[in-house]
Design an enzyme around this catalytic site. Structure first.
Site, PDB file in Angstrom:
ATOM      1  N   PHE A 149       0.813  -1.223   0.000  1.00 43.09           N
ATOM      2  CA  PHE A 149       0.000   0.000   0.000  1.00 43.09           C
ATOM      3  C   PHE A 149       0.838   1.260   0.000  1.00 43.09           C
ATOM      4  O   PHE A 149       0.391   2.306  -0.452  1.00 43.09           O
ATOM      5  CB  PHE A 149      -0.921   0.017   1.230  1.00 43.09           C
ATOM      6  N   LYS A 173      -1.134  -8.253  -8.327  1.00 42.60           N
ATOM      7  CA  LYS A 173      -2.088  -8.167  -7.229  1.00 42.60           C
ATOM      8  C   LYS A 173      -1.672  -7.004  -6.348  1.00 42.60           C
ATOM      9  O   LYS A 173      -0.801  -7.107  -5.492  1.00 42.60           O
ATOM     10  CB  LYS A 173      -2.137  -9.463  -6.416  1.00 42.60           C
ATOM     11  N   GLU A 176      -5.033  -3.974  -1.500  1.00 43.18           N
ATOM     12  CA  GLU A 176      -6.469  -3.690  -1.508  1.00 43.18           C
ATOM     13  C   GLU A 176      -6.794  -2.367  -0.824  1.00 43.18           C
ATOM     14  O   GLU A 176      -7.939  -1.906  -0.872  1.00 43.18           O
ATOM     15  CB  GLU A 176      -7.238  -4.833  -0.844  1.00 43.18           C
ATOM     16  N   ARG A 177      -5.792  -1.716  -0.217  1.00 44.34           N
ATOM     17  CA  ARG A 177      -6.049  -0.450   0.477  1.00 44.34           C
ATOM     18  C   ARG A 177      -6.067   0.747  -0.474  1.00 44.34           C
ATOM     19  O   ARG A 177      -6.753   1.737  -0.235  1.00 44.34           O
ATOM     20  CB  ARG A 177      -5.002  -0.230   1.569  1.00 44.34           C
ATOM     21  N   CYS A 281       9.688   1.922   3.670  1.00 42.34           N
ATOM     22  CA  CYS A 281      10.645   0.915   4.130  1.00 42.34           C
ATOM     23  C   CYS A 281      12.058   1.482   4.188  1.00 42.34           C
ATOM     24  O   CYS A 281      12.937   0.877   4.789  1.00 42.34           O
ATOM     25  CB  CYS A 281      10.601  -0.318   3.231  1.00 42.34           C
ATOM     26  N   GLU A 384       9.482  -2.551  13.577  1.00 49.12           N
ATOM     27  CA  GLU A 384       9.239  -1.529  12.551  1.00 49.12           C
ATOM     28  C   GLU A 384       7.902  -0.857  12.864  1.00 49.12           C
ATOM     29  O   GLU A 384       6.838  -1.474  12.771  1.00 49.12           O
ATOM     30  CB  GLU A 384       9.202  -2.145  11.154  1.00 49.12           C
TER      31      GLU A 384
END
Length: 499
Positions: A149, A173, A176-177, A281, A384
Protein backbone atom coordinates in the site's frame (compact mmCIF):
# COMPACT_ATOMS: atom_id res chain seq x y z
CA UNK A 1 -20.93 3.62 -3.54
CA UNK A 2 -18.18 3.38 -6.13
CA UNK A 3 -17.03 -0.16 -6.94
CA UNK A 4 -13.51 -1.01 -8.11
CA UNK A 5 -12.99 -4.19 -10.10
CA UNK A 6 -10.22 -6.07 -11.92
CA UNK A 7 -8.44 -5.55 -15.25
CA UNK A 8 -8.43 -8.72 -17.34
CA UNK A 9 -7.86 -9.10 -21.09
CA UNK A 10 -7.60 -5.35 -21.58
CA UNK A 11 -10.95 -4.48 -20.02
CA UNK A 12 -12.61 -3.94 -16.67
CA UNK A 13 -13.75 -7.25 -15.21
CA UNK A 14 -16.37 -7.06 -12.49
CA UNK A 15 -16.08 -10.57 -11.11
CA UNK A 16 -18.77 -12.43 -9.25
CA UNK A 17 -17.26 -13.41 -5.90
CA UNK A 18 -19.63 -11.23 -3.91
CA UNK A 19 -16.74 -10.39 -1.58
CA UNK A 20 -15.58 -6.80 -1.17
CA UNK A 21 -12.99 -4.81 0.75
CA UNK A 22 -13.49 -1.22 1.85
CA UNK A 23 -11.25 1.51 0.41
CA UNK A 24 -11.01 4.43 2.83
CA UNK A 25 -10.25 8.10 2.54
CA UNK A 26 -7.53 8.22 5.22
CA UNK A 27 -8.02 11.95 5.79
CA UNK A 28 -11.68 11.60 6.79
CA UNK A 29 -11.95 7.96 7.82
CA UNK A 30 -14.85 7.49 5.40
CA UNK A 31 -15.29 4.57 3.03
CA UNK A 32 -14.96 5.96 -0.50
CA UNK A 33 -15.20 2.75 -2.54
CA UNK A 34 -15.71 -1.00 -2.42
CA UNK A 35 -13.10 -3.25 -3.98
CA UNK A 36 -14.12 -6.53 -5.56
CA UNK A 37 -12.02 -9.48 -4.33
CA UNK A 38 -11.31 -12.28 -6.79
CA UNK A 39 -12.12 -15.94 -6.36
CA UNK A 40 -9.51 -18.58 -7.09
CA UNK A 41 -11.44 -19.48 -10.26
CA UNK A 42 -11.29 -15.87 -11.46
CA UNK A 43 -7.57 -15.69 -10.74
CA UNK A 44 -6.99 -18.98 -12.57
CA UNK A 45 -8.92 -17.56 -15.55
CA UNK A 46 -6.69 -14.46 -15.58
CA UNK A 47 -3.56 -16.63 -15.40
CA UNK A 48 -4.72 -18.87 -18.25
CA UNK A 49 -5.49 -15.89 -20.48
CA UNK A 50 -2.10 -14.32 -19.60
CA UNK A 51 -0.34 -17.55 -20.60
CA UNK A 52 -2.03 -17.43 -24.00
CA UNK A 53 -1.16 -13.77 -24.56
CA UNK A 54 2.45 -14.22 -23.45
CA UNK A 55 3.37 -16.52 -26.33
CA UNK A 56 3.04 -13.81 -28.95
CA UNK A 57 4.35 -11.05 -26.66
CA UNK A 58 7.44 -13.11 -25.78
CA UNK A 59 8.16 -13.63 -29.48
CA UNK A 60 7.88 -9.90 -30.18
CA UNK A 61 11.10 -8.11 -31.10
CA UNK A 62 12.61 -6.59 -27.89
CA UNK A 63 12.84 -3.23 -29.62
CA UNK A 64 9.11 -3.25 -30.30
CA UNK A 65 8.47 -4.08 -26.65
CA UNK A 66 10.75 -1.18 -25.73
CA UNK A 67 8.65 1.15 -27.88
CA UNK A 68 5.63 0.27 -25.77
CA UNK A 69 7.68 1.29 -22.72
CA UNK A 70 8.62 4.56 -24.45
CA UNK A 71 4.99 5.40 -25.10
CA UNK A 72 4.07 4.36 -21.56
CA UNK A 73 6.57 6.93 -20.25
CA UNK A 74 4.91 9.64 -22.33
CA UNK A 75 1.43 8.71 -21.12
CA UNK A 76 2.44 8.64 -17.46
CA UNK A 77 3.92 12.12 -17.81
CA UNK A 78 0.74 13.26 -19.55
CA UNK A 79 -1.46 11.97 -16.72
CA UNK A 80 0.92 12.65 -13.83
CA UNK A 81 -1.38 15.02 -11.93
CA UNK A 82 -4.44 12.83 -12.43
CA UNK A 83 -2.56 9.78 -11.12
CA UNK A 84 -1.18 11.72 -8.16
CA UNK A 85 -4.60 13.01 -7.14
CA UNK A 86 -6.07 9.52 -7.06
CA UNK A 87 -3.01 8.20 -5.22
CA UNK A 88 -3.28 10.92 -2.57
CA UNK A 89 -7.01 10.38 -2.10
CA UNK A 90 -6.58 6.66 -1.36
CA UNK A 91 -3.21 6.59 0.40
CA UNK A 92 -3.19 9.98 2.12
CA UNK A 93 0.18 11.17 0.82
CA UNK A 94 0.72 14.83 0.12
CA UNK A 95 0.38 15.76 -3.54
CA UNK A 96 4.15 16.37 -4.07
CA UNK A 97 4.93 13.05 -2.35
CA UNK A 98 2.39 11.25 -4.56
CA UNK A 99 4.06 12.69 -7.65
CA UNK A 100 7.42 11.53 -6.28
CA UNK A 101 5.97 8.02 -5.85
CA UNK A 102 5.00 7.99 -9.53
CA UNK A 103 8.26 9.61 -10.68
CA UNK A 104 10.50 7.00 -9.03
CA UNK A 105 8.48 4.28 -10.73
CA UNK A 106 8.58 6.13 -14.03
CA UNK A 107 12.39 6.18 -13.91
CA UNK A 108 12.44 2.37 -13.90
CA UNK A 109 10.18 2.33 -16.98
CA UNK A 110 12.65 4.72 -18.64
CA UNK A 111 15.44 2.25 -17.86
CA UNK A 112 13.33 -0.55 -19.39
CA UNK A 113 13.49 1.23 -22.74
CA UNK A 114 17.03 -0.22 -22.80
CA UNK A 115 15.63 -3.77 -22.82
CA UNK A 116 17.17 -4.68 -26.21
CA UNK A 117 20.62 -3.96 -24.80
CA UNK A 118 19.95 -5.64 -21.45
CA UNK A 119 18.67 -8.79 -23.14
CA UNK A 120 21.71 -9.30 -25.36
CA UNK A 121 23.36 -12.66 -24.81
CA UNK A 122 27.00 -13.70 -25.13
CA UNK A 123 28.87 -15.30 -28.03
CA UNK A 124 32.13 -17.22 -28.36
CA UNK A 125 33.23 -18.29 -31.81
CA UNK A 126 35.64 -21.20 -32.30
CA UNK A 127 35.20 -22.54 -28.81
CA UNK A 128 36.42 -25.77 -30.37
CA UNK A 129 37.08 -27.02 -33.91
CA UNK A 130 34.15 -25.63 -35.87
CA UNK A 131 32.22 -25.05 -32.64
CA UNK A 132 30.51 -21.81 -31.60
CA UNK A 133 28.77 -21.13 -28.30
CA UNK A 134 26.18 -18.51 -27.49
CA UNK A 135 23.66 -17.70 -24.78
CA UNK A 136 20.15 -16.30 -25.02
CA UNK A 137 18.01 -14.55 -22.39
CA UNK A 138 14.43 -15.72 -22.72
CA UNK A 139 11.29 -14.77 -20.78
CA UNK A 140 10.03 -17.01 -18.01
CA UNK A 141 6.41 -16.96 -19.17
CA UNK A 142 3.81 -15.76 -16.65
CA UNK A 143 5.09 -14.00 -13.52
CA UNK A 144 3.34 -12.29 -10.62
CA UNK A 145 3.77 -9.14 -8.57
CA UNK A 146 2.27 -8.66 -5.10
CA UNK A 147 2.69 -5.03 -4.14
CA UNK A 148 2.19 -2.94 -0.97
CA UNK A 149 0.00 0.00 0.00
CA UNK A 150 2.79 2.46 0.79
CA UNK A 151 3.93 2.93 -2.83
CA UNK A 152 0.88 2.15 -4.98
CA UNK A 153 2.54 3.48 -8.16
CA UNK A 154 6.27 3.00 -7.69
CA UNK A 155 6.40 -0.66 -6.68
CA UNK A 156 3.91 -1.90 -9.32
CA UNK A 157 5.97 0.00 -11.92
CA UNK A 158 9.18 -1.54 -10.56
CA UNK A 159 7.62 -4.97 -11.05
CA UNK A 160 5.69 -4.63 -14.29
CA UNK A 161 8.29 -2.64 -16.25
CA UNK A 162 11.16 -5.16 -16.29
CA UNK A 163 8.82 -8.17 -16.38
CA UNK A 164 6.97 -6.95 -19.46
CA UNK A 165 10.06 -5.58 -21.20
CA UNK A 166 11.61 -9.05 -20.90
CA UNK A 167 8.64 -10.57 -22.72
CA UNK A 168 6.72 -12.02 -19.80
CA UNK A 169 3.04 -11.68 -18.99
CA UNK A 170 2.27 -10.48 -15.46
CA UNK A 171 -0.43 -11.02 -12.88
CA UNK A 172 -0.38 -7.96 -10.61
CA UNK A 173 -2.09 -8.17 -7.23
CA UNK A 174 -1.91 -4.66 -5.76
CA UNK A 175 -2.76 -3.68 -2.21
CA UNK A 176 -6.47 -3.69 -1.51
CA UNK A 177 -6.05 -0.45 0.48
CA UNK A 178 -5.22 1.80 -2.51
CA UNK A 179 -5.91 -0.15 -5.72
CA UNK A 180 -6.95 2.52 -8.22
CA UNK A 181 -3.58 3.73 -9.49
CA UNK A 182 -2.38 0.25 -10.59
CA UNK A 183 -5.61 -0.10 -12.58
CA UNK A 184 -5.03 3.30 -14.17
CA UNK A 185 -1.49 2.26 -15.10
CA UNK A 186 -2.83 -0.91 -16.73
CA UNK A 187 -5.13 1.20 -18.88
CA UNK A 188 -2.24 3.45 -19.88
CA UNK A 189 -0.20 0.41 -20.88
CA UNK A 190 -3.02 -0.74 -23.12
CA UNK A 191 -3.10 2.74 -24.68
CA UNK A 192 0.68 2.48 -25.14
CA UNK A 193 0.23 -0.67 -27.22
CA UNK A 194 0.52 -3.55 -24.77
CA UNK A 195 -1.55 -6.48 -26.11
CA UNK A 196 -4.61 -7.53 -24.13
CA UNK A 197 -3.96 -10.13 -21.48
CA UNK A 198 -0.24 -9.48 -21.09
CA UNK A 199 -0.91 -7.51 -17.88
CA UNK A 200 -3.74 -8.69 -15.67
CA UNK A 201 -4.59 -6.74 -12.50
CA UNK A 202 -6.44 -8.97 -10.06
CA UNK A 203 -7.54 -7.57 -6.71
CA UNK A 204 -7.71 -9.92 -3.77
CA UNK A 205 -6.62 -10.93 -0.31
CA UNK A 206 -4.74 -13.93 1.12
CA UNK A 207 -6.89 -16.30 -0.96
CA UNK A 208 -5.55 -14.71 -4.14
CA UNK A 209 -1.98 -14.64 -2.83
CA UNK A 210 -2.07 -18.36 -2.05
CA UNK A 211 -3.61 -19.12 -5.44
CA UNK A 212 -0.75 -17.23 -7.11
CA UNK A 213 1.84 -19.13 -5.08
CA UNK A 214 0.27 -22.50 -5.83
CA UNK A 215 -0.32 -21.93 -9.55
CA UNK A 216 1.85 -24.23 -11.70
CA UNK A 217 1.72 -21.67 -14.53
CA UNK A 218 3.32 -18.77 -12.66
CA UNK A 219 7.10 -19.03 -12.81
CA UNK A 220 8.22 -16.20 -10.54
CA UNK A 221 6.80 -13.89 -7.90
CA UNK A 222 7.97 -10.52 -6.64
CA UNK A 223 6.71 -9.18 -3.31
CA UNK A 224 7.16 -6.10 -1.11
CA UNK A 225 5.60 -5.91 2.36
CA UNK A 226 6.20 -7.00 5.94
CA UNK A 227 8.94 -9.48 6.82
CA UNK A 228 6.67 -12.29 8.10
CA UNK A 229 4.68 -12.26 4.87
CA UNK A 230 7.83 -11.88 2.75
CA UNK A 231 9.29 -14.99 4.36
CA UNK A 232 6.00 -16.86 3.96
CA UNK A 233 5.78 -16.03 0.26
CA UNK A 234 9.45 -16.84 -0.32
CA UNK A 235 9.19 -20.24 1.33
CA UNK A 236 5.89 -21.19 -0.33
CA UNK A 237 7.08 -19.99 -3.74
CA UNK A 238 10.29 -22.00 -3.39
CA UNK A 239 8.30 -25.09 -2.43
CA UNK A 240 6.41 -24.86 -5.74
CA UNK A 241 9.56 -24.26 -7.81
CA UNK A 242 9.13 -20.54 -8.42
CA UNK A 243 11.72 -17.84 -8.44
CA UNK A 244 11.04 -15.30 -5.70
CA UNK A 245 12.29 -11.89 -4.68
CA UNK A 246 10.58 -10.84 -1.46
CA UNK A 247 11.36 -7.62 0.39
CA UNK A 248 10.26 -7.11 3.96
CA UNK A 249 10.55 -4.75 6.89
CA UNK A 250 13.26 -2.35 7.98
CA UNK A 251 14.71 -0.46 10.91
CA UNK A 252 17.06 1.99 9.27
CA UNK A 253 19.77 3.60 11.41
CA UNK A 254 21.40 6.96 10.71
CA UNK A 255 24.70 7.46 12.51
CA UNK A 256 25.68 11.03 13.31
CA UNK A 257 29.37 11.48 14.01
CA UNK A 258 30.71 14.31 16.21
CA UNK A 259 32.20 16.05 13.16
CA UNK A 260 28.93 16.04 11.19
CA UNK A 261 27.12 19.20 10.16
CA UNK A 262 24.31 18.93 12.72
CA UNK A 263 21.97 21.29 10.90
CA UNK A 264 22.30 19.16 7.79
CA UNK A 265 21.83 16.00 9.83
CA UNK A 266 18.77 17.34 11.64
CA UNK A 267 17.13 18.42 8.39
CA UNK A 268 17.87 15.01 6.90
CA UNK A 269 16.42 13.18 9.91
CA UNK A 270 13.19 15.17 9.85
CA UNK A 271 12.64 14.56 6.15
CA UNK A 272 13.66 10.91 6.26
CA UNK A 273 11.89 10.11 9.52
CA UNK A 274 8.56 11.89 9.08
CA UNK A 275 8.08 12.13 5.33
CA UNK A 276 5.13 10.07 4.06
CA UNK A 277 4.12 9.74 7.75
CA UNK A 278 7.00 7.30 8.16
CA UNK A 279 5.28 4.72 5.94
CA UNK A 280 8.41 3.96 3.93
CA UNK A 281 10.65 0.92 4.13
CA UNK A 282 13.59 3.28 3.65
CA UNK A 283 12.51 5.75 6.34
CA UNK A 284 15.09 6.58 8.97
CA UNK A 285 13.54 5.45 12.24
CA UNK A 286 16.66 5.32 14.46
CA UNK A 287 19.07 8.21 14.98
CA UNK A 288 22.41 7.19 16.50
CA UNK A 289 24.44 10.21 17.63
CA UNK A 290 27.97 9.35 18.74
CA UNK A 291 28.87 10.95 22.05
CA UNK A 292 26.72 12.72 24.66
CA UNK A 293 27.65 16.16 23.37
CA UNK A 294 26.59 15.22 19.84
CA UNK A 295 23.35 13.70 21.13
CA UNK A 296 22.39 16.73 23.24
CA UNK A 297 23.09 19.12 20.38
CA UNK A 298 21.18 16.97 17.89
CA UNK A 299 18.07 16.74 20.11
CA UNK A 300 18.20 20.51 20.60
CA UNK A 301 18.13 21.01 16.83
CA UNK A 302 15.51 18.34 16.14
CA UNK A 303 12.81 19.48 18.57
CA UNK A 304 11.93 22.85 16.96
CA UNK A 305 12.02 21.33 13.49
CA UNK A 306 9.65 18.55 14.48
CA UNK A 307 7.30 20.86 16.34
CA UNK A 308 6.95 22.98 13.19
CA UNK A 309 5.85 20.06 11.00
CA UNK A 310 2.53 20.64 9.24
CA UNK A 311 0.25 17.61 9.25
CA UNK A 312 -2.92 17.60 7.17
CA UNK A 313 -4.86 16.29 4.17
CA UNK A 314 -3.33 16.45 0.71
CA UNK A 315 -6.04 18.93 -0.32
CA UNK A 316 -4.64 21.51 2.12
CA UNK A 317 -1.80 22.47 -0.23
CA UNK A 318 1.76 21.64 -1.15
CA UNK A 319 3.23 22.98 2.09
CA UNK A 320 1.82 20.07 4.11
CA UNK A 321 4.72 17.94 5.37
CA UNK A 322 2.84 14.68 5.73
CA UNK A 323 -0.67 13.30 5.76
CA UNK A 324 -2.55 10.53 7.56
CA UNK A 325 -1.48 6.92 7.86
CA UNK A 326 -3.37 4.48 5.69
CA UNK A 327 -5.85 2.87 8.12
CA UNK A 328 -7.30 3.23 11.60
CA UNK A 329 -5.60 -0.04 12.57
CA UNK A 330 -2.22 1.38 11.51
CA UNK A 331 -2.82 4.48 13.64
CA UNK A 332 -3.77 2.37 16.66
CA UNK A 333 -0.69 0.18 16.28
CA UNK A 334 1.62 3.21 16.10
CA UNK A 335 0.13 4.73 19.25
CA UNK A 336 0.33 1.38 21.03
CA UNK A 337 4.05 1.18 20.27
CA UNK A 338 4.57 4.77 21.38
CA UNK A 339 2.95 3.95 24.70
CA UNK A 340 5.18 0.88 25.04
CA UNK A 341 8.21 3.13 24.61
CA UNK A 342 7.00 5.34 27.45
CA UNK A 343 6.22 2.34 29.62
CA UNK A 344 9.66 0.80 28.98
CA UNK A 345 11.51 3.93 30.03
CA UNK A 346 12.31 5.88 26.86
CA UNK A 347 12.14 9.67 27.07
CA UNK A 348 9.34 11.04 24.88
CA UNK A 349 10.77 14.42 23.92
CA UNK A 350 8.09 15.33 21.38
CA UNK A 351 4.69 13.83 22.23
CA UNK A 352 2.20 13.64 19.35
CA UNK A 353 -0.31 11.38 21.06
CA UNK A 354 -2.89 14.13 21.56
CA UNK A 355 -2.67 15.40 17.98
CA UNK A 356 -6.10 16.31 16.64
CA UNK A 357 -6.86 18.02 13.34
CA UNK A 358 -9.96 20.20 13.40
CA UNK A 359 -12.49 19.08 10.84
CA UNK A 360 -10.73 15.75 10.37
CA UNK A 361 -11.26 14.19 13.77
CA UNK A 362 -12.13 10.81 12.23
CA UNK A 363 -9.10 10.77 9.94
CA UNK A 364 -6.09 8.56 10.52
CA UNK A 365 -3.67 11.34 11.44
CA UNK A 366 -0.78 10.69 13.83
CA UNK A 367 1.25 13.52 15.32
CA UNK A 368 5.07 13.43 15.17
CA UNK A 369 6.96 11.72 18.01
CA UNK A 370 10.60 11.91 19.07
CA UNK A 371 12.12 9.52 21.61
CA UNK A 372 15.49 9.93 23.30
CA UNK A 373 17.53 7.46 25.35
CA UNK A 374 16.05 4.45 23.61
CA UNK A 375 17.80 1.14 24.29
CA UNK A 376 18.02 -1.96 22.05
CA UNK A 377 15.81 -4.05 24.34
CA UNK A 378 12.78 -1.78 23.84
CA UNK A 379 9.93 -2.69 21.50
CA UNK A 380 10.14 0.67 19.72
CA UNK A 381 13.73 -0.20 18.75
CA UNK A 382 13.17 -3.81 17.75
CA UNK A 383 9.89 -3.30 15.83
CA UNK A 384 9.24 -1.53 12.55
CA UNK A 385 6.73 1.13 13.66
CA UNK A 386 5.90 2.39 10.14
CA UNK A 387 4.76 5.75 11.44
CA UNK A 388 6.02 9.26 12.29
CA UNK A 389 8.18 8.14 15.21
CA UNK A 390 11.94 8.74 15.47
CA UNK A 391 13.94 6.94 18.16
CA UNK A 392 17.32 8.22 19.36
CA UNK A 393 19.84 5.65 20.61
CA UNK A 394 22.95 7.26 22.07
CA UNK A 395 26.27 5.58 21.25
CA UNK A 396 29.53 6.12 23.08
CA UNK A 397 31.75 5.47 20.07
CA UNK A 398 31.76 4.85 16.34
CA UNK A 399 32.26 1.12 16.90
CA UNK A 400 29.25 0.99 19.23
CA UNK A 401 27.12 2.84 16.67
CA UNK A 402 28.25 0.53 13.87
CA UNK A 403 27.47 -2.52 16.01
CA UNK A 404 23.91 -1.29 16.63
CA UNK A 405 23.17 -1.18 12.91
CA UNK A 406 24.93 -4.48 12.24
CA UNK A 407 23.29 -6.40 15.08
CA UNK A 408 19.71 -5.46 14.17
CA UNK A 409 17.78 -8.21 12.40
CA UNK A 410 16.79 -5.86 9.57
CA UNK A 411 19.27 -4.71 6.94
CA UNK A 412 17.45 -2.59 4.39
CA UNK A 413 19.14 0.81 4.47
CA UNK A 414 21.46 2.86 6.66
CA UNK A 415 23.28 6.18 6.58
CA UNK A 416 26.19 7.96 8.18
CA UNK A 417 26.70 11.71 8.46
CA UNK A 418 30.33 12.73 8.81
CA UNK A 419 32.98 14.99 7.32
CA UNK A 420 35.65 12.29 7.62
CA UNK A 421 36.25 10.26 4.46
CA UNK A 422 38.06 7.45 6.25
CA UNK A 423 35.13 6.90 8.64
CA UNK A 424 32.63 6.99 5.79
CA UNK A 425 34.67 4.54 3.73
CA UNK A 426 35.08 2.17 6.67
CA UNK A 427 31.34 2.29 7.39
CA UNK A 428 30.35 1.59 3.79
CA UNK A 429 32.78 -1.33 3.62
CA UNK A 430 31.91 -3.03 6.91
CA UNK A 431 28.21 -2.51 7.53
CA UNK A 432 26.08 -5.58 6.70
CA UNK A 433 23.21 -3.66 5.12
CA UNK A 434 22.09 -3.60 1.50
CA UNK A 435 21.89 0.14 0.81
CA UNK A 436 24.19 2.72 2.38
CA UNK A 437 24.04 6.50 2.37
CA UNK A 438 26.99 8.78 3.11
CA UNK A 439 25.55 12.17 4.06
CA UNK A 440 22.44 10.93 2.21
CA UNK A 441 19.61 9.90 4.56
CA UNK A 442 17.54 7.71 2.21
CA UNK A 443 19.94 5.87 -0.11
CA UNK A 444 17.44 4.59 -2.67
CA UNK A 445 19.49 3.81 -5.80
CA UNK A 446 18.55 5.24 -9.17
CA UNK A 447 16.84 2.98 -11.67
CA UNK A 448 20.02 1.71 -13.33
CA UNK A 449 21.33 0.30 -10.04
CA UNK A 450 19.59 -2.39 -8.00
CA UNK A 451 17.45 -1.95 -4.89
CA UNK A 452 17.42 -4.52 -2.09
CA UNK A 453 18.11 -5.12 1.57
CA UNK A 454 19.97 -7.80 3.50
CA UNK A 455 19.17 -10.01 6.48
CA UNK A 456 15.43 -10.14 7.26
CA UNK A 457 14.73 -7.23 4.91
CA UNK A 458 15.14 -9.34 1.78
CA UNK A 459 14.62 -12.93 0.68
CA UNK A 460 16.01 -14.07 -2.65
CA UNK A 461 19.19 -13.74 -4.66
CA UNK A 462 18.32 -10.92 -7.05
CA UNK A 463 17.19 -7.38 -6.31
CA UNK A 464 14.62 -5.02 -7.77
CA UNK A 465 15.19 -2.85 -10.86
CA UNK A 466 18.54 -2.25 -12.53
CA UNK A 467 20.40 -5.18 -14.16
CA UNK A 468 19.17 -7.64 -11.52
CA UNK A 469 15.58 -7.20 -12.69
CA UNK A 470 16.45 -8.39 -16.20
CA UNK A 471 18.26 -11.39 -14.72
CA UNK A 472 15.32 -12.21 -12.46
CA UNK A 473 12.68 -12.06 -15.20
CA UNK A 474 14.63 -14.13 -17.76
CA UNK A 475 16.33 -17.49 -17.87
CA UNK A 476 19.55 -18.13 -19.75
CA UNK A 477 19.77 -20.76 -22.47
CA UNK A 478 23.23 -21.68 -23.74
CA UNK A 479 23.67 -23.18 -27.23
CA UNK A 480 26.70 -25.10 -28.48
CA UNK A 481 26.68 -25.47 -32.27
CA UNK A 482 28.83 -27.22 -34.84
CA UNK A 483 28.19 -27.18 -38.59
CA UNK A 484 29.50 -29.89 -40.91
CA UNK A 485 32.49 -28.81 -42.98
CA UNK A 486 33.39 -29.67 -46.57
CA UNK A 487 30.62 -27.82 -48.47
CA UNK A 488 32.54 -24.61 -49.05
CA UNK A 489 33.27 -25.41 -52.73
CA UNK A 490 29.72 -24.54 -53.70
CA UNK A 491 27.38 -26.19 -56.24
CA UNK A 492 28.40 -28.52 -59.08
CA UNK A 493 27.27 -27.97 -62.66
CA UNK A 494 28.05 -31.38 -64.16
CA UNK A 495 25.39 -34.08 -64.34
CA UNK A 496 26.35 -37.25 -62.55
CA UNK A 497 25.26 -40.66 -63.66
CA UNK A 498 22.58 -42.30 -61.55
CA UNK A 499 24.03 -45.06 -59.43
Amino acid sequence: MKEIHHWIDGAEYKGNSGRFSDVFNPATGEVQARLSLATKAELDHAIARAAEAQVKWGATNPQRRARVMMEFVRLINRDMDKLAEVLSSEHGKTFPDAKGDIQRGLEVIEFCVAAPHMLKGEFTDSAGPGIDMYSMRQPLGVVAGITPFNFPAMIPLWKMGPALACGNAMILKPSERDPSVPLMLAKLLQEAGLPNGVLQVVNGDKESVDAILDSPVIQAVGFVGSTPIAQYIYERAAATGKRAQCFGGAKNHMIIMPDADLDQAADALVGAGYGAAGERCMAISVAVPVGEKTADALIEKLVPRIEKLKVGPWTAGNDIDYGPVVTKAAKENILRLVQSGVDQGAELVVDGRDFNLQGYENGFFVGPHLFDRVTPDMDIYKTEIFGPVLSTVRAGSYEEALKLAMDHEYGNGTAIFTRDGDTARDFASRVNIGMVGINVPIPVPLAYHTFGGWKKSGFGDLNQHGPDAFRFYTRTKTVTSRWPSGIKEGGEFNFKAMD
